[in-house]
Scaffold this active site. Structure first.
Site, short mmCIF file in Angstrom:
data_model
loop_
_atom_site.label_atom_id
_atom_site.label_comp_id
_atom_site.label_asym_id
_atom_site.label_seq_id
_atom_site.Cartn_x
_atom_site.Cartn_y
_atom_site.Cartn_z
N CYS A 23 -72.10 -86.14 -8.05
CA CYS A 23 -72.82 -85.58 -9.12
C CYS A 23 -71.85 -85.66 -10.36
O CYS A 23 -70.59 -85.21 -10.55
CB CYS A 23 -72.76 -84.26 -8.95
SG CYS A 23 -73.33 -82.94 -10.44
N CYS A 26 -70.80 -82.39 -12.32
CA CYS A 26 -69.99 -81.58 -11.64
C CYS A 26 -68.57 -82.06 -11.55
O CYS A 26 -67.55 -81.09 -11.54
CB CYS A 26 -70.43 -81.70 -9.89
SG CYS A 26 -72.35 -81.08 -9.60
#
Length: 98
Positions: A23, A26
């Site tokens: 991600c 993230c």
């Protein structure tokens, strides 16, 4: 989910960062959360929860997108947010919640 439940209980508030290694957003907030973990040591405990390794915990929390951040006090959610934010915004959100 019992391991996760053990993580979020206790006197110190806990920020659970639901993330994944693949991600992008993230990865963007990861360094900020690590810095905040050190800077706010004793005030809040920041834990990472990989959604790929812990799908049941993510599902139980209703995580539909990542990063998803939850702040717990005494095992109860007191605040949550989704998406990447700058470090200052994360710090302000944490301080308001705890």
């Amino acid at each position: 989910m019992s391991k996760f439940n053990d993580l979020i209980k206790g006197e110190t508030p806990v920020l659970a960062d639901f993330h994944a290694t693949w991600c992008g957003p993230c990865k963007q907030i990861g360094p900020s959360l690590e810095e905040l973990s050190a800077e706010m040591e004793g005030k809040v405990k920041i834990v990472k929860v990989d959604v790929d390794s812990n799908p049941n915990s993510a599902a139980a929390m209703g995580v539909r997108g990542i990063p998803a951040l939850f702040i717990f006090k005494n095992g109860e959610v007191v605040s949550n947010m989704a998406g990447a934010r700058p470090k200052a915004a994360l710090q302000s959100w944490i301080e308001d919640a705890i």
